[in-house]
Design a protein around this motif. Structure first.
Motif, short mmCIF file in Angstrom:
data_model
loop_
_atom_site.label_atom_id
_atom_site.label_comp_id
_atom_site.label_asym_id
_atom_site.label_seq_id
_atom_site.Cartn_x
_atom_site.Cartn_y
_atom_site.Cartn_z
N ASP A 188 0.84 -1.20 0.00
CA ASP A 188 0.00 0.00 0.00
C ASP A 188 0.87 1.25 0.00
O ASP A 188 2.10 1.17 0.08
N ARG A 189 0.25 2.39 -0.10
CA ARG A 189 1.02 3.64 -0.22
C ARG A 189 1.80 4.01 1.03
O ARG A 189 2.68 4.87 0.98
N TRP A 190 1.52 3.34 2.15
CA TRP A 190 2.27 3.56 3.39
C TRP A 190 3.42 2.57 3.53
O TRP A 190 4.13 2.57 4.52
N GLY A 191 3.57 1.68 2.53
CA GLY A 191 4.66 0.72 2.54
C GLY A 191 4.33 -0.61 3.17
O GLY A 191 5.18 -1.50 3.23
N LEU A 192 3.10 -0.79 3.66
CA LEU A 192 2.69 -2.04 4.29
C LEU A 192 2.40 -3.08 3.21
O LEU A 192 1.71 -2.79 2.23
N SER A 193 2.92 -4.29 3.38
CA SER A 193 2.74 -5.36 2.41
C SER A 193 1.47 -6.17 2.70
O SER A 193 1.13 -6.42 3.86
N TRP A 194 0.83 -6.59 1.62
CA TRP A 194 -0.40 -7.37 1.67
C TRP A 194 -0.25 -8.56 0.74
O TRP A 194 0.26 -8.42 -0.37
N GLN A 195 -0.69 -9.70 1.18
CA GLN A 195 -0.79 -10.88 0.33
C GLN A 195 -2.29 -11.09 0.07
O GLN A 195 -3.03 -11.40 1.00
N ILE A 196 -2.71 -10.91 -1.14
CA ILE A 196 -4.11 -11.11 -1.50
C ILE A 196 -4.18 -12.51 -2.11
O ILE A 196 -3.79 -12.71 -3.27
N THR A 197 -4.63 -13.46 -1.32
CA THR A 197 -4.45 -14.88 -1.63
C THR A 197 -5.77 -15.62 -1.73
O THR A 197 -6.43 -15.89 -0.72
N PRO A 198 -6.16 -16.00 -2.95
CA PRO A 198 -7.37 -16.81 -3.10
C PRO A 198 -7.23 -18.16 -2.38
O PRO A 198 -6.17 -18.78 -2.41
N ARG A 199 -8.31 -18.59 -1.75
CA ARG A 199 -8.29 -19.86 -1.03
C ARG A 199 -7.89 -21.02 -1.93
O ARG A 199 -7.24 -21.96 -1.49
N VAL A 200 -8.28 -20.98 -3.21
CA VAL A 200 -7.94 -22.06 -4.13
C VAL A 200 -6.43 -22.23 -4.22
O VAL A 200 -5.92 -23.35 -4.32
N LEU A 201 -5.68 -21.14 -4.16
CA LEU A 201 -4.22 -21.22 -4.19
C LEU A 201 -3.69 -21.81 -2.89
O LEU A 201 -2.87 -22.73 -2.90
N THR A 202 -4.15 -21.31 -1.77
CA THR A 202 -3.70 -21.82 -0.47
C THR A 202 -3.97 -23.31 -0.35
O THR A 202 -3.11 -24.07 0.08
N GLU A 203 -5.16 -23.73 -0.73
CA GLU A 203 -5.52 -25.15 -0.66
C GLU A 203 -4.64 -25.99 -1.57
O GLU A 203 -4.20 -27.08 -1.19
N ALA A 204 -4.34 -25.49 -2.76
CA ALA A 204 -3.48 -26.24 -3.69
C ALA A 204 -2.06 -26.36 -3.16
O ALA A 204 -1.41 -27.39 -3.33
N LEU A 205 -1.57 -25.30 -2.52
CA LEU A 205 -0.19 -25.31 -2.02
C LEU A 205 0.01 -26.24 -0.83
O LEU A 205 1.16 -26.57 -0.49
N VAL A 206 -1.07 -26.67 -0.20
CA VAL A 206 -0.96 -27.61 0.93
C VAL A 206 -1.61 -28.96 0.61
O VAL A 206 -1.79 -29.79 1.51
N ALA A 207 -1.92 -29.18 -0.65
CA ALA A 207 -2.55 -30.44 -1.06
C ALA A 207 -1.62 -31.62 -0.78
O ALA A 207 -0.39 -31.47 -0.78
N THR A 208 -2.20 -32.79 -0.57
CA THR A 208 -1.37 -33.98 -0.34
C THR A 208 -0.68 -34.44 -1.62
O THR A 208 0.37 -35.05 -1.56
N ASP A 209 -1.24 -34.13 -2.75
CA ASP A 209 -0.68 -34.50 -4.05
C ASP A 209 0.45 -33.53 -4.42
O ASP A 209 0.23 -32.34 -4.64
N ALA A 210 1.68 -34.05 -4.49
CA ALA A 210 2.84 -33.22 -4.80
C ALA A 210 2.72 -32.58 -6.19
O ALA A 210 3.19 -31.46 -6.39
N GLY A 211 2.07 -33.26 -7.12
CA GLY A 211 1.89 -32.70 -8.46
C GLY A 211 1.01 -31.46 -8.42
O GLY A 211 1.31 -30.46 -9.09
N VAL A 212 -0.06 -31.51 -7.65
CA VAL A 212 -0.95 -30.35 -7.49
C VAL A 212 -0.17 -29.20 -6.88
O VAL A 212 -0.24 -28.07 -7.35
N ARG A 213 0.57 -29.48 -5.81
CA ARG A 213 1.37 -28.43 -5.16
C ARG A 213 2.35 -27.80 -6.14
O ARG A 213 2.47 -26.58 -6.22
N GLY A 214 3.05 -28.63 -6.88
CA GLY A 214 4.05 -28.14 -7.82
C GLY A 214 3.45 -27.31 -8.94
O GLY A 214 3.99 -26.26 -9.31
N ARG A 215 2.33 -27.78 -9.51
CA ARG A 215 1.70 -27.03 -10.61
C ARG A 215 1.14 -25.70 -10.11
O ARG A 215 1.28 -24.67 -10.79
N ALA A 216 0.54 -25.71 -8.94
CA ALA A 216 0.00 -24.46 -8.39
C ALA A 216 1.13 -23.47 -8.10
O ALA A 216 1.03 -22.28 -8.41
N PHE A 217 2.21 -23.98 -7.53
CA PHE A 217 3.35 -23.13 -7.21
C PHE A 217 3.96 -22.55 -8.48
O PHE A 217 4.26 -21.35 -8.55
#
Length: 161
Positions: A111-140
């Protein structure tokens, strides 16, 4: 108002009230709770200036401290905001970047005050912690090519076999 056991304290040069008001206008369950002025001169200002602002961002209690220009924000701290879909992702991203902020990579913006924000869709978060390594890798791999997260592109990457 009771004092929270744990409050995030954010250092601002002199715009804590303006920043808190902006966050309250953008994010749900966010509001400015109190504004306190300095009883005497201090290193970043004078008696009567806004010294601290109690505010809430998405239910998280925060304190904005107008401490002057001694310290600045760093990417080592960020708010991570979970979004449900592309429309919500775009709304927050556009609000932050469109108000003098700047884009960064992998769903991060500042933001304009220098504060960082991660705007993260749940679909990404869920994919990055999936049990399937292929899903994690493709999402990443898909995320690494983006600034603002593209929900459809993440879903497409996750769906590939």
């Amino acid at each position: 108002m009771p004092i929270a056991k744990n409050t995030i304290c954010l250092w601002f040069d002199k715009d804590a009230h303006e920043a808190a008001s902006f966050y309250a206008s953008v994010f749900p369950d966010s509001h400015v709770d109190a504004v306190h002025t300095a009883p005497a001169d201090f290193p970043g200002g004078k008696a009567g200036d806004v010294l601290t602002v109690n505010f809430t961002v998405c239910g998280i209690p925060c304190l904005g401290l107008n401490g002057g220009d001694t310290f600045s924000q760093t990417e080592a701290f960020s708010f991570q905001i979970a979004t449900e879909d592309q429309a919500e992702t775009d709304r927050y991203w556009d609000a932050i970047v469109g108000n003098g902020g700047q884009e960064s990579d992998c769903g991060w913006c500042k933001d304009r005050w220098g504060l960082s924000w991660q705007i993260t869709p749940r679909v990404l978060t869920e994919a990055l912690v999936a049990t399937d390594a292929g899903v994690r890798g493709r999402a990443f791999a898909a995320m690494m090519t983006m600034q603002r997260i593209d929900v459809a592109a993440i879903e497409q990457a996750v769906a590939r076999n």
